[in-house]
Design an enzyme around this catalytic site. Sequence first.
Site, short mmCIF file in Angstrom:
data_model
loop_
_atom_site.label_atom_id
_atom_site.label_comp_id
_atom_site.label_asym_id
_atom_site.label_seq_id
_atom_site.Cartn_x
_atom_site.Cartn_y
_atom_site.Cartn_z
N ASP A 216 36.35 45.36 -4.90
CA ASP A 216 35.99 45.17 -6.55
C ASP A 216 34.64 45.59 -6.67
OD1 ASP A 216 36.57 43.54 -8.68
OD2 ASP A 216 38.31 42.70 -7.93
N HIS A 239 34.88 49.14 -7.33
CA HIS A 239 34.54 48.93 -8.78
C HIS A 239 33.89 49.25 -9.82
CE1 HIS A 239 38.99 47.20 -8.62
NE2 HIS A 239 38.67 47.42 -8.06
#
Length: 343
Positions: A216, A239
């Site tokens: 993430d 991310h």
Amino acid sequence: MALALLFIIFLFPTLSSAAGNIYNVVSFGARLDGRTDSSAALLKAWNAACATAGKSTIYIPAGRFFVGRPVVFSGNYCKCRGITVRLLGSLVAPSDYRAIGNSAIWLFFEFVSSVTFSGGTLDGQGAGLWACKRSGMGGCPGGATSLGFTNSKNIVINGVTSLNSQSYHIVINGCDNVKIQRVRVTASGASPNTDGIHVQLSTGVTIYKANIATGDDCISIGAGTSNLWIEKISCGPGHGISIGSLGKDLNEPGVHNVTVTTATFIGTENGVSGVRISDVTYQDIHGSSATQVAVKFDCSSRYPCSKIRLQDVKLTHNNQPATSSCNHAGGSTYGLVVPRSCL
């Protein structure tokens, strides 16, 4: 001489030194076999350190210590003027994710002041929970954050490795004056909801020399964050560095005065992104994005992004030029900025 000293450390719960009292968790019942639950021993050592005036060190020697339930280290009623948690080995979470998966926390500090967490590895053993979430079958717990600080001040996290957290690796919530330095975060690129470092409702936070690979956001910045400095970050997979999940509440505080400098992205979904932010600088940012859009500012018309500065940014996609995307965002650029700025 070394053997004699080691014997003394294990024999007595407390050892005085020039740095203050030293509390060895083994003396409080912790076992380094990786199987015996050392949760209670950690808490006993913490309570002993808190009850002592002056400065104290909680010493966790080399070895694997199983921590089978959430442990909350509270600073309420602490007499100590400073506590260092010195971890030489590993703290290991249960392999059965259901043991702590519904608790949201694993190692959690609240209302503490002048605490340093130094060294060692936190092994969250989160692979089982990730598989549950990816299966789409439902019924999976949300997962536990490996290391969290809330409503605390004057915190240092130094030289810690967070491995395979169930959920977020490190969370800073409602804190003042926090230094996170030389940390390493490692998890699969397919691990869901495993943000490397999450900061919210906090001020005066510095993140320096962090190497983050996760599924993430490498660093996520939530509502109420101000005076945040991020420097010398390696991110990927992940991310990127995101300012997001804002605007859920009409009156929630925004994000301002954030600087990101000298960051490298490797195969991240986004290099930098944000929503409802102001006074944010991205400087000396390099690397590659896993998506065509490498820079994204998706702000609302009600709370537009303002005073964003991009300086010396170079992000590509598959060794080709990437793109940027802006909605309701304004700012300026300096030096070479690739992809071409949309501000």
